[in-house]
Design a protein around this motif. Structure first.
Motif, PDB file in Angstrom:
ATOM      1  N   HIS A 118      46.329 -19.072  65.661  1.00 39.59           N
ATOM      2  CA  HIS A 118      46.225 -18.037  65.277  1.00 39.59           C
ATOM      3  C   HIS A 118      46.718 -18.234  63.813  1.00 39.59           C
ATOM      4  O   HIS A 118      47.117 -16.117  63.471  1.00 39.59           O
ATOM      5  CB  HIS A 118      45.164 -16.780  65.777  1.00 39.59           C
ATOM      6  N   THR A 119      48.331 -18.608  64.213  1.00 37.40           N
ATOM      7  CA  THR A 119      49.417 -18.699  63.127  1.00 37.40           C
ATOM      8  C   THR A 119      49.996 -19.885  62.276  1.00 37.40           C
ATOM      9  O   THR A 119      49.000 -20.981  62.042  1.00 37.40           O
ATOM     10  CB  THR A 119      50.746 -18.361  64.076  1.00 37.40           C
ATOM     11  N   ALA A 120      49.492 -18.976  61.127  1.00 33.00           N
ATOM     12  CA  ALA A 120      49.312 -19.897  59.480  1.00 33.00           C
ATOM     13  C   ALA A 120      50.556 -21.107  59.567  1.00 33.00           C
ATOM     14  O   ALA A 120      51.873 -20.519  60.789  1.00 33.00           O
ATOM     15  CB  ALA A 120      50.116 -18.880  58.661  1.00 33.00           C
ATOM     16  N   PRO A 121      50.642 -21.905  59.917  1.00 32.52           N
ATOM     17  CA  PRO A 121      51.863 -23.294  59.542  1.00 32.52           C
ATOM     18  C   PRO A 121      53.287 -23.105  59.020  1.00 32.52           C
ATOM     19  O   PRO A 121      54.139 -23.315  58.910  1.00 32.52           O
ATOM     20  CB  PRO A 121      51.673 -24.263  59.388  1.00 32.52           C
ATOM     21  N   ASP A 122      52.947 -22.209  58.054  1.00 33.80           N
ATOM     22  CA  ASP A 122      53.989 -22.291  57.409  1.00 33.80           C
ATOM     23  C   ASP A 122      54.347 -20.861  57.177  1.00 33.80           C
ATOM     24  O   ASP A 122      55.583 -19.546  56.300  1.00 33.80           O
ATOM     25  CB  ASP A 122      53.896 -21.933  55.847  1.00 33.80           C
ATOM     26  N   SER A 123      53.722 -20.031  58.478  1.00 35.62           N
ATOM     27  CA  SER A 123      54.999 -18.697  58.573  1.00 35.62           C
ATOM     28  C   SER A 123      56.239 -19.358  59.927  1.00 35.62           C
ATOM     29  O   SER A 123      56.195 -20.341  60.313  1.00 35.62           O
ATOM     30  CB  SER A 123      53.597 -17.945  60.066  1.00 35.62           C
ATOM     31  N   VAL A 124      57.405 -18.545  59.788  1.00 31.28           N
ATOM     32  CA  VAL A 124      58.842 -18.646  60.187  1.00 31.28           C
ATOM     33  C   VAL A 124      58.089 -18.217  61.947  1.00 31.28           C
ATOM     34  O   VAL A 124      59.354 -18.720  63.154  1.00 31.28           O
ATOM     35  CB  VAL A 124      59.781 -17.258  59.835  1.00 31.28           C
ATOM     36  N   HIS A 125      56.955 -17.655  62.481  1.00 33.51           N
ATOM     37  CA  HIS A 125      56.689 -17.627  63.581  1.00 33.51           C
ATOM     38  C   HIS A 125      55.606 -18.657  64.073  1.00 33.51           C
ATOM     39  O   HIS A 125      55.269 -18.657  65.017  1.00 33.51           O
ATOM     40  CB  HIS A 125      55.815 -16.097  63.513  1.00 33.51           C
ATOM     41  N   SER A 126      55.294 -19.845  63.217  1.00 36.52           N
ATOM     42  CA  SER A 126      54.536 -20.948  63.842  1.00 36.52           C
ATOM     43  C   SER A 126      55.620 -22.499  64.022  1.00 36.52           C
ATOM     44  O   SER A 126      56.291 -22.393  64.096  1.00 36.52           O
ATOM     45  CB  SER A 126      53.390 -21.636  61.954  1.00 36.52           C
ATOM     46  N   LEU A 127      54.903 -22.047  65.703  1.00 38.38           N
ATOM     47  CA  LEU A 127      55.079 -23.634  66.723  1.00 38.38           C
ATOM     48  C   LEU A 127      55.690 -24.608  65.687  1.00 38.38           C
ATOM     49  O   LEU A 127      57.098 -25.381  65.663  1.00 38.38           O
ATOM     50  CB  LEU A 127      54.343 -24.116  67.615  1.00 38.38           C
ATOM     51  N   THR A 128      54.681 -25.525  64.121  1.00 39.66           N
ATOM     52  CA  THR A 128      54.717 -25.968  63.300  1.00 39.66           C
ATOM     53  C   THR A 128      55.918 -25.845  62.430  1.00 39.66           C
ATOM     54  O   THR A 128      57.130 -26.743  62.132  1.00 39.66           O
ATOM     55  CB  THR A 128      53.766 -26.526  62.502  1.00 39.66           C
ATOM     56  N   TYR A 129      56.314 -24.308  61.976  1.00 39.41           N
ATOM     57  CA  TYR A 129      56.939 -24.487  61.087  1.00 39.41           C
ATOM     58  C   TYR A 129      58.879 -24.460  61.288  1.00 39.41           C
ATOM     59  O   TYR A 129      59.238 -25.256  61.546  1.00 39.41           O
ATOM     60  CB  TYR A 129      57.325 -23.377  60.375  1.00 39.41           C
ATOM     61  N   PHE A 130      58.832 -24.342  62.739  1.00 38.23           N
ATOM     62  CA  PHE A 130      60.009 -23.511  64.039  1.00 38.23           C
ATOM     63  C   PHE A 130      60.251 -25.286  64.507  1.00 38.23           C
ATOM     64  O   PHE A 130      61.653 -26.099  63.955  1.00 38.23           O
ATOM     65  CB  PHE A 130      59.750 -23.041  64.832  1.00 38.23           C
ATOM     66  N   TYR A 131      59.259 -26.176  65.162  1.00 41.53           N
ATOM     67  CA  TYR A 131      59.728 -27.489  65.000  1.00 41.53           C
ATOM     68  C   TYR A 131      60.477 -28.224  63.623  1.00 41.53           C
ATOM     69  O   TYR A 131      61.437 -29.043  63.618  1.00 41.53           O
ATOM     70  CB  TYR A 131      58.397 -28.661  65.503  1.00 41.53           C
TER      71      TYR A 131
END
Length: 320
Positions: A118-131
Motif C-alpha cells: 500500500h506504499t507508492a513506489p516513488d515514496s521515500v517510504h517505499s522499499l522499491t525507492y529505498f533500494y
C-alpha cells in the motif's frame, strides 16, 4: 545526505538534466540519479548492504565481504544499536576505509507485506525507492545485494574474488544459495538444509537492472536474455538469533505456502526452534562447535567445507 567518500575513481559529473527519479514527498536531497548517467562505471563488484540494527552481526558479516569484493556500501536505515559505529570500526580495524562508503537513509521504510503493497513506489517510504536510492550509490559496473545477517564462508570469499573479474562485460546475473543458521548459543546452531533457498544477488549496473514493486517486497528486474549463473551450495549462511524476533520487519506473517514458500518455511522453523522442537523438522541439522570456537566461526570456516554434497536434500517441488 549520502556520503561522497568513494574511492572507485574520480567524482563523475552530475547529469545536467537533473535526477533520474524524484520522490513524491519532495525530498530533493534523496532524489535518485542513476550512476551510469553520471559517467563511466569502474570495473569491479560493489556489495550494497541496507541495514537496520545489525550491530550484532556485522563483526562476522563485514570482514569476509571486504576480502571478497572491491567496494562495500552500507546504508543505515535508522539503527538504534550502533550499527553505523560498528561498521566504521570494522572498516578502520581492517584498513579498508578507502573501499567503504557509509551513509544513511533517514526515512521509515514500509515493512514487507501489506505495508509495502500500500506504499507508492516513488515514496521515500517505499522499499522499491529505498533500494533504488541505495544502489544509486554504486560506482562499479556490477553490484551485489546482500543482507546484514549473511556471512560468507571461506569458499564464498574465494568464489566472489573470482567472479569480480570473470563477470566483466558478461551481463550475467548470479544466484547464490544461502543456508539459514539459527543460533541457539555460542556453541550450538541449527542449519536448515531441508529447503533450497536460492535467489539472484549479483547484477550488472544499468537501466535494465533497477528495482520495481512486487506484492510483498521489491524485485530487481533483468532482461530475459541475461545469462543466469548459479553458484555451488555452501557459499554463505544467514544468521538468525533465536532470542530475536526474525519477523519484526514484516507487517503480517500470514504467509501463503504456495506463493511465498520460502517465508512459510522460515516461519515454520523459527516456531519449532523457539519451542524446542528442532528435531521434529525434516532437514534441520544441529551443529555444535568445539570448545572455545564460536559456532558461526566453526560453520563458516570448517563445518561447511567438510559437509558432504549436496547439502540440501529435498524434492524439486519444494525448491524456490
Amino acid at each position: 545526505m549520502a556520503s561522497s567518500d568513494y574511492s572507485a575513481g574520480p567524482e563523475p559529473m552530475v547529469d545536467p538534466a537533473g535526477p533520474s527519479l524524484r520522490n513524491s514527498e519532495g525530498h530533493t536531497d534523496y532524489d535518485i540519479t542513476w550512476p551510469w548517467e553520471r559517467g563511466p562505471l569502474t570495473p569491479g563488484l560493489t556489495c550494497v548492504f541496507r541495514v537496520r540494527d545489525e550491530a550484532r552481526n556485522l563483526p562476522w558479516v563485514l570482514p569476509p565481504m571486504f576480502e571478497a569484493v572491491q567496494h562495500v556500501v552500507l546504508v543505515d536505515n535508522g539503527s538504534t544499536d550502533g550499527t553505523a559505529e560498528v561498521a566504521a570500526e570494522v572498516a578502520e580495524r581492517l584498513g579498508v576505509t578507502d573501499r567503504f562508503t557509509l551513509t544513511s537513509y533517514p526515512f521509515q521504510v514500509a515493512r514487507a507485506g501489506e505495508e509495502h503493497l500500500h506504499t507508492a513506489p516513488d515514496s521515500v517510504h517505499s522499499l522499491t525507492y529505498f533500494y533504488n536510492w541505495s544502489f544509486a550509490q554504486v560506482r562499479t559496473a556490477y553490484s551485489m545485494k546482500w543482507d546484514g545477517d549473511m556471512v560468507l564462508t571461506r569458499e564464498g570469499v574465494a568464489l566472489l574474488k573470482d567472479l569480480s573479474w570473470q563477470l566483466r562485460g558478461s551481463g550475467a546475473v548470479v544466484a547464490i544459495p544461502r543456508h539459514p543458521m539459527s543460533i541457539e548459543s555460542d556453541s550450538v546452531a541449527w542449519l536448515d538444509l531441508g529447503f533450497r533457498f536460492l535467489e539472484p544477488w549479483i547484477y550488472p549496473m544499468g537501466p535494465e537492472f533497477t528495482f520495481v514493486k512486487a506484492f510483498e517486497w521489491e524485485v530487481r528486474e533483468f532482461p530475459p536474455t541475461s545469462e543466469r549463473v548459479v553458484t555451488p551450495e555452501g557459499m554463505c549462511v544467514e544468521l538468525k538469533w533465536l532470542d530475536q524476533d526474525e519477523f519484526a520487519h514484516w507487517s503480517t506473517t500470514d504467509f501463503d505456502a504456495v506463493r511465498t514458500p520460502r517465508k512459510a518455511r522460515e516461519l515454520e522453523v523459527y516456531r519449532a526452534l523457539s519451542q524446542g522442537r528442532g528435531e521434529e523438522i525434516e532437514g534441520l541439522v544441529r551443529v555444535e562447535s568445539p570448545p572455545g570456537v564460536h559456532v558461526i566461526d566453526y560453520v563458516t570456516g570448517t563445518w561447511m567445507a567438510q559437509a558432504p554434497r549436496p547439502l540440501v536434500k529435498r524434492p524439486d517441488s519444494m525448491e524456490t
